[in-house]
Design a protein around this motif. Sequence first.
Motif, PDB file in Angstrom:
ATOM      1  N   ILE A   5       0.856  -1.183   0.000  1.00 31.65           N
ATOM      2  CA  ILE A   5       0.000   0.000   0.000  1.00 31.65           C
ATOM      3  C   ILE A   5       0.895   1.236   0.000  1.00 31.65           C
ATOM      4  O   ILE A   5       1.920   1.283   0.698  1.00 31.65           O
ATOM      5  N   ASP A   6       0.512   2.229  -0.800  1.00 33.54           N
ATOM      6  CA  ASP A   6       1.316   3.430  -1.010  1.00 33.54           C
ATOM      7  C   ASP A   6       0.731   4.564  -0.170  1.00 33.54           C
ATOM      8  O   ASP A   6       0.009   5.422  -0.689  1.00 33.54           O
ATOM      9  N   THR A   7       1.039   4.545   1.112  1.00 32.72           N
ATOM     10  CA  THR A   7       0.499   5.559   2.016  1.00 32.72           C
ATOM     11  C   THR A   7       1.280   5.537   3.327  1.00 32.72           C
ATOM     12  O   THR A   7       1.938   4.543   3.644  1.00 32.72           O
ATOM     13  N   THR A  26       4.782   1.381   1.063  1.00 31.85           N
ATOM     14  CA  THR A  26       5.739   2.366   0.538  1.00 31.85           C
ATOM     15  C   THR A  26       5.273   3.755   0.973  1.00 31.85           C
ATOM     16  O   THR A  26       4.076   4.033   1.020  1.00 31.85           O
ATOM     17  N   THR A  27       6.245   4.593   1.288  1.00 33.42           N
ATOM     18  CA  THR A  27       5.939   5.987   1.621  1.00 33.42           C
ATOM     19  C   THR A  27       6.888   6.870   0.807  1.00 33.42           C
ATOM     20  O   THR A  27       7.805   6.370   0.157  1.00 33.42           O
ATOM     21  N   ASN A  28       6.636   8.140   0.854  1.00 30.58           N
ATOM     22  CA  ASN A  28       7.576   9.105   0.272  1.00 30.58           C
ATOM     23  C   ASN A  28       7.404  10.414   1.049  1.00 30.58           C
ATOM     24  O   ASN A  28       6.472  10.531   1.864  1.00 30.58           O
ATOM     25  N   PRO A  29       8.266  11.398   0.850  1.00 32.38           N
ATOM     26  CA  PRO A  29       8.168  12.635   1.642  1.00 32.38           C
ATOM     27  C   PRO A  29       6.813  13.333   1.509  1.00 32.38           C
ATOM     28  O   PRO A  29       6.326  13.936   2.476  1.00 32.38           O
ATOM     29  N   VAL A  86      15.316   1.362   2.355  1.00 34.87           N
ATOM     30  CA  VAL A  86      15.654   2.773   2.171  1.00 34.87           C
ATOM     31  C   VAL A  86      15.408   3.160   0.712  1.00 34.87           C
ATOM     32  O   VAL A  86      15.978   2.569  -0.211  1.00 34.87           O
ATOM     33  N   LYS A  87      14.567   4.165   0.550  1.00 28.08           N
ATOM     34  CA  LYS A  87      14.191   4.616  -0.792  1.00 28.08           C
ATOM     35  C   LYS A  87      15.144   5.717  -1.236  1.00 28.08           C
ATOM     36  O   LYS A  87      15.304   6.732  -0.531  1.00 28.08           O
ATOM     37  N   ILE A  88      15.754   5.515  -2.380  1.00 28.18           N
ATOM     38  CA  ILE A  88      16.799   6.433  -2.856  1.00 28.18           C
ATOM     39  C   ILE A  88      16.534   6.806  -4.311  1.00 28.18           C
ATOM     40  O   ILE A  88      16.281   5.922  -5.139  1.00 28.18           O
ATOM     41  N   PRO A 132       9.411   2.099 -10.962  1.00 30.38           N
ATOM     42  CA  PRO A 132       8.967   2.939 -12.074  1.00 30.38           C
ATOM     43  C   PRO A 132       7.638   3.606 -11.711  1.00 30.38           C
ATOM     44  O   PRO A 132       6.760   2.971 -11.128  1.00 30.38           O
ATOM     45  N   PHE A 133       7.504   4.887 -12.057  1.00 27.57           N
ATOM     46  CA  PHE A 133       6.316   5.674 -11.708  1.00 27.57           C
ATOM     47  C   PHE A 133       5.325   5.660 -12.873  1.00 27.57           C
ATOM     48  O   PHE A 133       5.378   6.519 -13.766  1.00 27.57           O
ATOM     49  N   VAL A 134       4.404   4.737 -12.811  1.00 24.28           N
ATOM     50  CA  VAL A 134       3.462   4.518 -13.911  1.00 24.28           C
ATOM     51  C   VAL A 134       2.562   5.740 -14.161  1.00 24.28           C
ATOM     52  O   VAL A 134       2.500   6.272 -15.267  1.00 24.28           O
ATOM     53  N   GLY A 135       1.874   6.190 -13.115  1.00 21.63           N
ATOM     54  CA  GLY A 135       0.906   7.274 -13.275  1.00 21.63           C
ATOM     55  C   GLY A 135       1.531   8.579 -13.729  1.00 21.63           C
ATOM     56  O   GLY A 135       0.960   9.294 -14.557  1.00 21.63           O
ATOM     57  N   ARG A 136       2.728   8.876 -13.192  1.00 21.20           N
ATOM     58  CA  ARG A 136       3.345  10.162 -13.569  1.00 21.20           C
ATOM     59  C   ARG A 136       3.788  10.159 -15.026  1.00 21.20           C
ATOM     60  O   ARG A 136       3.850  11.216 -15.663  1.00 21.20           O
ATOM     61  N   LEU A 137       4.120   8.973 -15.579  1.00 17.28           N
ATOM     62  CA  LEU A 137       4.428   8.899 -17.010  1.00 17.28           C
ATOM     63  C   LEU A 137       3.150   9.101 -17.819  1.00 17.28           C
ATOM     64  O   LEU A 137       3.145   9.842 -18.804  1.00 17.28           O
ATOM     65  N   ALA A 166       6.007  -1.661  -9.179  1.00 11.63           N
ATOM     66  CA  ALA A 166       5.293  -0.622  -9.944  1.00 11.63           C
ATOM     67  C   ALA A 166       4.673   0.383  -8.970  1.00 11.63           C
ATOM     68  O   ALA A 166       3.907   0.007  -8.079  1.00 11.63           O
ATOM     69  N   ALA A 167       5.026   1.660  -9.151  1.00  9.42           N
ATOM     70  CA  ALA A 167       4.567   2.723  -8.240  1.00  9.42           C
ATOM     71  C   ALA A 167       3.795   3.780  -9.012  1.00  9.42           C
ATOM     72  O   ALA A 167       3.650   3.692 -10.231  1.00  9.42           O
ATOM     73  N   SER A 168       3.318   4.790  -8.266  1.00 10.08           N
ATOM     74  CA  SER A 168       2.495   5.843  -8.856  1.00 10.08           C
ATOM     75  C   SER A 168       1.295   5.225  -9.574  1.00 10.08           C
ATOM     76  O   SER A 168       0.981   5.562 -10.710  1.00 10.08           O
ATOM     77  N   ILE A 169       0.650   4.327  -8.854  1.00  9.75           N
ATOM     78  CA  ILE A 169      -0.527   3.630  -9.390  1.00  9.75           C
ATOM     79  C   ILE A 169      -1.756   4.482  -9.079  1.00  9.75           C
ATOM     80  O   ILE A 169      -1.941   4.916  -7.948  1.00  9.75           O
ATOM     81  N   ARG A 170      -2.568   4.722 -10.086  1.00 11.07           N
ATOM     82  CA  ARG A 170      -3.692   5.648  -9.911  1.00 11.07           C
ATOM     83  C   ARG A 170      -5.049   4.959  -9.969  1.00 11.07           C
ATOM     84  O   ARG A 170      -6.060   5.587  -9.687  1.00 11.07           O
ATOM     85  N   SER A 171      -5.066   3.692 -10.414  1.00 10.25           N
ATOM     86  CA  SER A 171      -6.384   3.065 -10.616  1.00 10.25           C
ATOM     87  C   SER A 171      -6.292   1.560 -10.442  1.00 10.25           C
ATOM     88  O   SER A 171      -5.202   0.973 -10.486  1.00 10.25           O
TER      89      SER A 171
HETATM   90  O1  G3P Z   1       5.754   6.534  -3.734  1.00 11.14           O
HETATM   91  C1  G3P Z   1       5.921   6.859  -5.066  1.00 11.14           C
HETATM   92  C2  G3P Z   1       4.654   6.959  -5.833  1.00 11.14           C
HETATM   93  O2  G3P Z   1       3.842   5.862  -5.719  1.00 11.14           O
HETATM   94  C3  G3P Z   1       4.057   8.294  -6.072  1.00 11.14           C
HETATM   95  O3  G3P Z   1       2.758   8.259  -6.586  1.00 11.14           O
HETATM   96  O4  G3P Z   1       0.623   9.269  -7.220  1.00 11.14           O
HETATM   97  O5  G3P Z   1       2.445  10.720  -6.258  1.00 11.14           O
HETATM   98  O6  G3P Z   1       2.628   9.794  -8.558  1.00 11.14           O
HETATM   99  P1  G3P Z   1       2.073   9.592  -7.195  1.00 11.14           P
END
Ligand code: G3P
Length: 220
Positions: A5-7, A26-29, A86-88, A132-137, A166-171
């Motif tokens: 889960i990405d949160t 997974t988290t990010n800043p 550690v995410k880099i 890889p950031f799927v949604g942002r592509l 696979a990250a940045s999943i939107r759907s």
């Molecule tokens: O954690 C990286 C990633 O999943 C970011 O997603 O929706 O901000 O592009 P998003």
Amino acid sequence: MKFFIDTANIEQIKEAKSLGILDGVTTNPSLVSKEGIVGRDNLLKHYIEICNIVQGDVSAEVISTDFNGMITEAEELAALDPNIVVKIPIIKDGLKAIKYLTDKGIKTNCTLVFSTGQALLAAKAGATYVSPFVGRLDDVSSDGIELVYNIAEIYRYYGFDTQLLAASIRSTQHIIQCAQAGADVVTSPLSAILGLLKHPLTDSGIKKFLEDYNNTVGKK
Ligand code: G3P
């Protein structure tokens, strides 16, 4: 395929865990700042809280962009829990840091990956995961799913151990497409995971079964 889960939201992590299919977080800043966490100490406590909920890898991202800063942060994060990854980011110092941390036995998740070349370097450096950031592509009218296919093909061809996350999943559809493309892990928002459960024929089927039962077997 693993489900992450990405949160950084504790309630959503608990709900995903209660489904019985959660393999990691997974988290990010940006995600941690959304939780209103103030101060580094509180952030580190928050990561520990997540690790105590989930029996699986938990990605925590560095904010340094230089080698020494990344290593110092990575060692601090890795000391919090054996499940911390550690995410880099995939920049020059990030690549060096991934190699250094891999040699020291610290797990890494190479993030902000938008090309097969970046994914190839991450694997060469020994990253545990590549993101890889799927949604942002897709956002910039490129093809995020195609990138997942291409990385999977390269990794399969050379037998790299790096797991394709696979990250940045939107759907919900993104999750299915990533599974078809050969992702080892998909990290998604809770809503996208829950979407996998939905089908109108399941709902109408349950309704009809209950009606039929109550009209006969269940009649008082
Ligand atoms: O954690 C990286 C990633 O999943 C970011 O997603 O929706 O901000 O592009 P998003």
